[in-house]
Every structure is written in C-alpha cells, then in structure tokens.
Write an enzyme that holds these catalytic residues in place. Structure first.
Site, PDB file in Angstrom:
ATOM      1  N   LEU A   1       0.851  -1.181   0.000  1.00  0.00           N
ATOM      2  CA  LEU A   1       0.000   0.000   0.000  1.00  0.00           C
ATOM      3  C   LEU A   1       0.890   1.235   0.000  1.00  0.00           C
ATOM      4  O   LEU A   1       1.989   1.217   0.547  1.00  0.00           O
ATOM      5  CB  LEU A   1      -0.893   0.017   1.253  1.00  0.00           C
ATOM      6  CG  LEU A   1      -1.911  -1.115   1.413  1.00  0.00           C
ATOM      7  CD1 LEU A   1      -2.634  -0.970   2.746  1.00  0.00           C
ATOM      8  CD2 LEU A   1      -2.908  -1.128   0.262  1.00  0.00           C
ATOM      9  N   ASP A   2       0.409   2.319  -0.618  1.00  0.00           N
ATOM     10  CA  ASP A   2       1.127   3.583  -0.546  1.00  0.00           C
ATOM     11  C   ASP A   2       1.361   3.954   0.909  1.00  0.00           C
ATOM     12  O   ASP A   2       0.578   3.585   1.799  1.00  0.00           O
ATOM     13  CB  ASP A   2       0.328   4.703  -1.222  1.00  0.00           C
ATOM     14  CG  ASP A   2       0.151   4.488  -2.714  1.00  0.00           C
ATOM     15  OD1 ASP A   2       0.933   3.705  -3.289  1.00  0.00           O
ATOM     16  OD2 ASP A   2      -0.769   5.089  -3.294  1.00  0.00           O
ATOM     17  N   LYS A   3       2.399   4.699   1.155  1.00  0.00           N
ATOM     18  CA  LYS A   3       2.760   5.084   2.525  1.00  0.00           C
ATOM     19  C   LYS A   3       1.587   5.720   3.268  1.00  0.00           C
ATOM     20  O   LYS A   3       1.356   5.450   4.449  1.00  0.00           O
ATOM     21  CB  LYS A   3       3.945   6.046   2.495  1.00  0.00           C
ATOM     22  CG  LYS A   3       4.469   6.449   3.861  1.00  0.00           C
ATOM     23  CD  LYS A   3       5.734   7.295   3.725  1.00  0.00           C
ATOM     24  CE  LYS A   3       6.299   7.648   5.088  1.00  0.00           C
ATOM     25  NZ  LYS A   3       7.554   8.413   4.985  1.00  0.00           N
TER      26      LYS A   3
ATOM     27  N   THR B   1      -1.646   5.406   2.538  1.00  0.00           N
ATOM     28  CA  THR B   1      -2.877   4.614   2.459  1.00  0.00           C
ATOM     29  C   THR B   1      -2.849   3.605   3.586  1.00  0.00           C
ATOM     30  O   THR B   1      -1.858   2.896   3.772  1.00  0.00           O
ATOM     31  CB  THR B   1      -2.985   3.883   1.108  1.00  0.00           C
ATOM     32  OG1 THR B   1      -3.034   4.843   0.051  1.00  0.00           O
ATOM     33  CG2 THR B   1      -4.229   3.016   1.047  1.00  0.00           C
TER      34      THR B   1
END
EC number: 5.4.99.-
Length: 304
Positions: free
Chosen positions: A141-143, A145
């Site tokens: 996951l994006d940092k 998110t």
C-alpha cells in the site's frame, strides 16, 4: 561438520539457491565446487545443485567453523516499535492493518517500515526462526494509504499468495471519500504510465509505450455534502492506481495532496478494508473464501 535441518520455510527451493542464501558471502563457483567435492551433501549423499529441498531433509556442510563464518554474514534485525495492528494470523500468513504514514517496504523516506516491524513482531514470538527465509509482504500500500496487508510466514505461503495476487484470485476492496457526487457504479478501464522522476503516474485512454492496463470498479455507499464514500475493487494492482484513476474522472480522493485538491484533511481518505482470499492449494486450501475485514473506522495514523 555442520548439519542443517530443512524446515517448512526452506522447502521447495533448489539446493544451490538455499546454499547461496545460507553462505551469503560465497560465490556460486565455490558452492558448486563444494558440492562436486562432496564437502556439501544432502541426506549424507552426493547432491546436485538443482535438487529441490523437502521438509526434514538434512544438509551436511563438511566445512570448518572458520570457513562457514567466513562465507556467512549474519544480519541482525532492526530494532523498531510495532505500529501495525494484527487482524488475522495463523502458521502461514499474518494479515495486518497498516497505519497511515508507514511504508510497506524499506525506503529512503523513513527509518521505519512494515517489513521490519513484522520481522520484529514474529521474532518476539520466536516465529521468525529460519536459515534463509524472512517474512515477506505480499501486497503493498502507498505510505499514506491505510489498511490490510498480507505477510507470508513461510516460503510456500509466499509463493502461493503472490501467485494468487498475480492471477487476481485474491480480491482487494477499498473505501474512499472523494470529491463530488457519484450516484451510479463506475467501471474504469484505462492505461497507466509511471513517471519515475516525479514518483507520479498519469492515466491515458489508449495503449502507449510503457503503459499498463488498469481496471478500477467503484460503488457509491453514501454522500456527505458534496462528497461521496465509495467501495472500490481493483482488478489490477498498480502503484497509485486508485488515486490517479479517480482523479482522472474529476473525483479525486479527499486529502490526496498529489492527485487531488487542497482541503483540510491531513491524510488521504483511502483505506484497504477487505480481502477475500482464494487461489490456494494443498495445505493452504483452508484459506480459500476467507474474508478478512478491518473497516475504515479502524484506520490508524503513525505518530512520529
């Protein structure tokens, strides 16, 4: 002589690849020479490099302690606090709720990351004992998110989970709050191009060089003023896919500073809230059809 018992974490890999991980400072020619000269055996027999290891196999190293120490670098764990919340765990996988602000993998932007935290968590429980395998994150996951991430605790679980994700057998669902009113289901099928220099992506309608197919489906859950909460399912898992795809149709995620608008939210309101597992075989078949949920009201923020 040193004898190594092959556990579930080491089985399924070639002998030469296992040895290259165990003797991680040795080159391939040294390992092949030791096998050829019978200084390394498998179950007390001469072994070929391509032999596949099975659980309870014994690898014998007829080498001095000094030689083993010379070719083996022992990597210590990075001491770190645990910021994630375990949601589901068994002998094969660990599913955690990753907080906002925690990188999934080690990177240059932060001293802490989910991979190191999971290793520390399992090490404290004495479940991180392996000669060559360390727990690995299967989906990222994006940092900024939050939400559910699967970690594999052994080699078979890693191989099967990665395969299931690659073949889209594992379904991933998100919840997001977006700008604007959406009243009907949305089915988006476009192409994504990554700009490495800016760490951003852009959406294009037609296939171009280096463009990757992205499929995003969204279902409106409720409206709040001029905003809509969506349930989102992605059939492809590209970096920044949801954020860029929704922004491309004029409905950026609230709090998304990179693809969205200026608003009062400090962090993007995007949460990976549900996984439906499938595609597992053999001893891992029990995971099929399992539904794991950590809803948006359980999202956490890393305090640094």
């Amino acid at each position: 002589m040193k004898e190594i018992l092959i556990t579930k974490n080491e089985e399924g890999q070639r002998l030469d690849r296992f040895l290259k991980k165990y003797l991680n400072k040795a080159n391939q020619s040294f390992i092949y020479k030791m096998l050829r000269k019978k200084n390394i055996k498998l179950n007390n027999l001469k072994a070929e490099p391509e032999e596949v290891l099975k659980k309870d196999d014994l690898v014998q190293l007829y080498l001095s302690d000094e030689t083993i120490d010379k070719f083996r670098e022992k990597k210590s764990l990075i001491e770190t606090d645990i910021h994630f919340v375990p949601v589901y765990e068994d002998d094969n996988i660990l599913v955690v709720n990753k907080p906002i602000g925690l990188s999934s993998q080690p990177d240059e932007t932060s001293d802490v990351n989910l991979v190191d935290e999971i290793k520390m968590y399992l090490d404290a429980k004495e479940e991180n004992i392996s000669f060559t395998f360390k727990p690995a994150v299967c989906n990222r996951l994006d940092k900024n998110t939050s939400g559910l991430v699967i970690a594999a605790k052994n080699y078979d679980a890693l191989k099967q989970t990665n395969k299931a994700i690659r073949e889209r057998a594992i379904k991933k669902y998100y919840k997001a709050k977006v700008h604007g009113i959406i009243k009907q289901d949305i089915e988006l099928k476009d192409y994504l191009i990554k700009d490495e220099s800016r760490n951003m992506v852009r959406i294009v309608k037609e296939q171009e060089e280096n463009a990757k197919l992205v499929i995003t489906n969204a279902h409106p859950l409720k409206t709040e003023g001029n905003f809509t909460w969506l349930e989102i399912e992605i059939e492809t898992g590209r970096a920044h896919q949801i954020r860029a795809h929704l922004s491309s149709i004029g409905h950026p995620i609230v709090g998304d500073k990179k693809y969205g608008r200026k608003d009062d939210e400090k962090h993007q309101l995007l949460h990976a809230y549900k996984l439906v597992l499938d595609g597992y075989e053999g001893e891992l078949e029990y995971l099929n059809k399992m539904e794991i949920i950590s809803d948006v009201d359980e999202r956490k923020t890393l305090k640094q």
